[in-house]
Motif scaffolding. Structure first.
Motif, PDB file in Angstrom:
ATOM      1  N   LEU B  46       0.884  -1.190   0.067  1.00 49.28           N
ATOM      2  CA  LEU B  46      -0.038  -0.066  -0.038  1.00 49.28           C
ATOM      3  C   LEU B  46       0.852   1.202   0.041  1.00 49.28           C
ATOM      4  O   LEU B  46       0.534   2.362   0.668  1.00 49.28           O
ATOM      5  N   GLY B  82     -13.333   5.631   8.761  1.00 45.84           N
ATOM      6  CA  GLY B  82     -14.264   5.340   7.743  1.00 45.84           C
ATOM      7  C   GLY B  82     -13.699   3.994   7.344  1.00 45.84           C
ATOM      8  O   GLY B  82     -13.279   3.115   7.801  1.00 45.84           O
ATOM      9  N   GLY B  83     -13.503   4.166   5.738  1.00 46.21           N
ATOM     10  CA  GLY B  83     -13.295   2.993   5.158  1.00 46.21           C
ATOM     11  C   GLY B  83     -12.203   3.290   3.959  1.00 46.21           C
ATOM     12  O   GLY B  83     -11.987   4.243   3.505  1.00 46.21           O
ATOM     13  N   SER B  84     -11.796   1.978   3.202  1.00 44.97           N
ATOM     14  CA  SER B  84     -11.066   2.019   1.911  1.00 44.97           C
ATOM     15  C   SER B  84     -11.326   1.129   1.048  1.00 44.97           C
ATOM     16  O   SER B  84     -11.370  -0.133   1.688  1.00 44.97           O
ATOM     17  N   ASP B  85     -10.995   1.205  -0.229  1.00 44.98           N
ATOM     18  CA  ASP B  85     -11.317   0.267  -0.997  1.00 44.98           C
ATOM     19  C   ASP B  85     -10.178   0.425  -1.920  1.00 44.98           C
ATOM     20  O   ASP B  85      -9.931   1.159  -2.835  1.00 44.98           O
ATOM     21  N   PHE B  86      -9.002  -0.248  -1.781  1.00 43.47           N
ATOM     22  CA  PHE B  86      -7.901  -0.129  -2.370  1.00 43.47           C
ATOM     23  C   PHE B  86      -7.606  -1.338  -3.412  1.00 43.47           C
ATOM     24  O   PHE B  86      -7.449  -2.518  -3.241  1.00 43.47           O
ATOM     25  N   GLU B  87      -7.443  -0.981  -4.896  1.00 43.40           N
ATOM     26  CA  GLU B  87      -7.171  -1.852  -5.677  1.00 43.40           C
ATOM     27  C   GLU B  87      -5.567  -1.645  -6.245  1.00 43.40           C
ATOM     28  O   GLU B  87      -5.215  -0.827  -6.354  1.00 43.40           O
ATOM     29  N   ILE B  88      -5.194  -2.913  -6.217  1.00 36.51           N
ATOM     30  CA  ILE B  88      -3.451  -2.918  -6.568  1.00 36.51           C
ATOM     31  C   ILE B  88      -3.449  -3.519  -7.806  1.00 36.51           C
ATOM     32  O   ILE B  88      -3.664  -4.771  -8.059  1.00 36.51           O
ATOM     33  N   GLU B 137      -7.780   4.026  -5.196  1.00 34.45           N
ATOM     34  CA  GLU B 137      -8.487   3.862  -3.734  1.00 34.45           C
ATOM     35  C   GLU B 137      -9.659   4.720  -3.946  1.00 34.45           C
ATOM     36  O   GLU B 137      -9.660   6.017  -4.605  1.00 34.45           O
ATOM     37  N   ALA B 139     -11.760   5.981  -0.805  1.00 31.72           N
ATOM     38  CA  ALA B 139     -11.685   6.079   0.889  1.00 31.72           C
ATOM     39  C   ALA B 139     -12.993   6.879   1.095  1.00 31.72           C
ATOM     40  O   ALA B 139     -13.505   7.646   0.352  1.00 31.72           O
TER      41      ALA B 139
END
Lengths: 141, 144
Positions: B46, B82-88, B137, B139
């Protein structure tokens, strides 16, 4: 990695203990100047007991959980997580996860459920990972 | 909502090493080295988080020092995780040039137990010098 490499459905528990120094370093590395991560008085003025671990750092712990489980047998393609309660410094966090779904086709994709638990077992964060297994790597069971 | 902003950074070994140390990892990994021409070691998973927040002047930050990226014209002063949606989508290496584009995607609110909660959704893309998107991302920050 040999063609017969396998990954288990359950991930070995991964324990971390974020210190005040680590929280400071992570804010510095990400240039996050929010005072709840370095100033205890400020954090308390916002109703928190102490400075808190960053949402983004919790994501790194989950990523490390998954990468340790993969052990080179695949790649993390997506990581999703939501913070449910604040994590405080110098408290042990336990990261756990397991495979919940397996996609069709190649390369093999797995969907995993993840969570970070606090010292009393309280849910700190939960999320999911999508991983892609290397060619020839299979899932146990 | 804030307009989209584009920033560009050249990744140094120091950047990667600092982030790695901050997340408790070793970089380069044991047995590795960053001296002249060897195997390039990719940055931690990340690592792009290093560039989530713009280095605006302190005077431009909200009073609590929270990132400008979640600043919005809403009656809420306190920001929480909160939150996160992280694409690698690819790997990042020393020497890469990352283009970071950040924009507020949406703002909405919900009634929480102790009052109204505002959700600020921030989308960030990270593209390297070969025009490859290496990460994205979305977020979600909660403010109250």
């Amino acid at each position: 990695m040999t063609a017969s490499a396998r990954v288990s459905r359950e991930m070995n528990e991964y324990r971390v203990r974020p210190t005040r120094r680590q929280i400071f370093m992570f804010s510095a590395a990400t240039w996050n100047r929010h005072h709840v991560h370095y100033d205890k008085d400020a954090a308390q003025s916002e109703g928190l007991p102490d400075v808190v671990v960053q949402r983004a750092l919790l994501g790194n712990f989950l990523g490390q959980l998954v990468e340790r489980w993969l052990d080179g047998n695949g790649e993390v393609r997506r990581l999703e997580w939501t913070v449910r309660r604040s994590a405080l410094p110098d408290r042990e966090l336990r990261c756990t996860g397991e495979v919940t779904d397996q996609g069709q086709g190649a390369p093999a994709r797995l969907l995993c459920s993840l969570r970070v638990l606090g010292p009393e077992g309280q849910l700190v964060a939960e999320g999911r990972a999508t991983v892609e297994l290397n060619r020839g790597v299979t899932l146990d069971g | 909502m804030a307009a989209s902003k584009t920033r560009r950074y050249q990744i140094t070994a120091r950047d990667i090493r600092q982030f790695a140390q901050a997340v408790g990892e070793r970089w380069p990994p044991p047995g590795g080295s960053t001296d002249s021409a060897r195997v390039l070691h990719r940055a931690p998973l990340l690592f792009c988080q290093s560039y989530m927040y713009d280095e605006v002047e302190v005077s431009e930050l909200p009073e609590d020092g929270s990132p400008r990226e979640l600043d919005a014209d809403i009656p809420a002063r306190r920001a929480v995780g909160g939150g996160s949606d992280f694409e690698i989508l690819g790997s990042v290496y020393e020497g890469d040039v990352l283009t970071v584009v950040t924009k507020q995607k949406e703002i909405f609110h919900k009634e929480g137990r102790s009052g109204r909660l505002y959700f600020v959704v921030v989308e960030t893309s990270f593209t390297n010098q070969r025009d490859e998107v290496v990460a994205r991302e979305v977020a979600t920050y909660i403010k109250r």
